[in-house]
Scaffold this active site. Sequence first.
Site, short mmCIF file in Angstrom:
data_model
loop_
_atom_site.label_atom_id
_atom_site.label_comp_id
_atom_site.label_asym_id
_atom_site.label_seq_id
_atom_site.Cartn_x
_atom_site.Cartn_y
_atom_site.Cartn_z
CG ASP A 30 -1.74 1.20 1.41
OD1 ASP A 30 -2.39 1.60 0.43
OD2 ASP A 30 -1.72 1.78 2.51
CG ASP A 32 -2.18 7.79 1.36
OD1 ASP A 32 -1.48 8.74 1.75
OD2 ASP A 32 -2.95 7.86 0.40
CG ASP A 192 -1.83 2.37 6.53
OD1 ASP A 192 -2.17 3.42 7.09
OD2 ASP A 192 -2.15 2.10 5.37
#
Length: 242
Positions: A30, A32, A192
């Site tokens: 990922d 961000d 996250d």
Amino acid sequence: MSSSDHPVTGLGPANRPLPPIKSVKAILFDVDGTLADSDPLHYIAFRDMLVELEYNNGIPISEEFFSAFISGKHNSEIGVLLFPDWDQQRRDRWLDDKEAYFRRLAAKELRAVAGLKRLADWIVEKGFRRAAVTNAPRPNAEQMIAAVGLTDFFEHLVIGSECERAKPFPDPYLKALEHFGVSAENAFAFEDSPAGLSAAVAAGLPVVGITTGNPGPALLAAGAAFLIEGYNDPALWSKLEK
């Protein structure tokens, strides 16, 4: 609603452990919150612009609200949640302005998650394929990847809005695996957010949860194999160096 109206969950076993390193062919990230701790900047952008709009009677949204309802989600979902009475064109304009504000903040303040270069160098040394898989708009994703020095590291970039369905559906991760011709059994991901974890788990991937912006219990509940605080975390290297 038909089943196609909901995220596909449970296609891959939750909390699946990482595969043996000798069988790994690809590692997916990922963007961000996973490459850089960008969630605080997104929070500032949403908070400031919503206050300007006098959303919630001008009371700033809390970090808890941001984590629960905004972090990791696609803008189309966020727009409906924040502005259910607006038409889509108005939502899109406001969200485009928010992303522009975020990019201005990121240009000055974005920093890579600790240990990211160490991990990237290890992946290159091992010869694994690598892709970034994100719900961020393409300009944001490209800016963040450049800011952390990984433009030449990633071989492929998958954008959620350019897939049939964005995260938390598995489509972006499935698209990355298909691009490399790699099975989920021979790959793993770093995420996250619960939404991102749900997408990766639904694609059949084991997932390392990184606790830059969301609470560990929520990441474990979404299917993380284990948790790390950053890429220097001994919990990660104990798995990678077996």
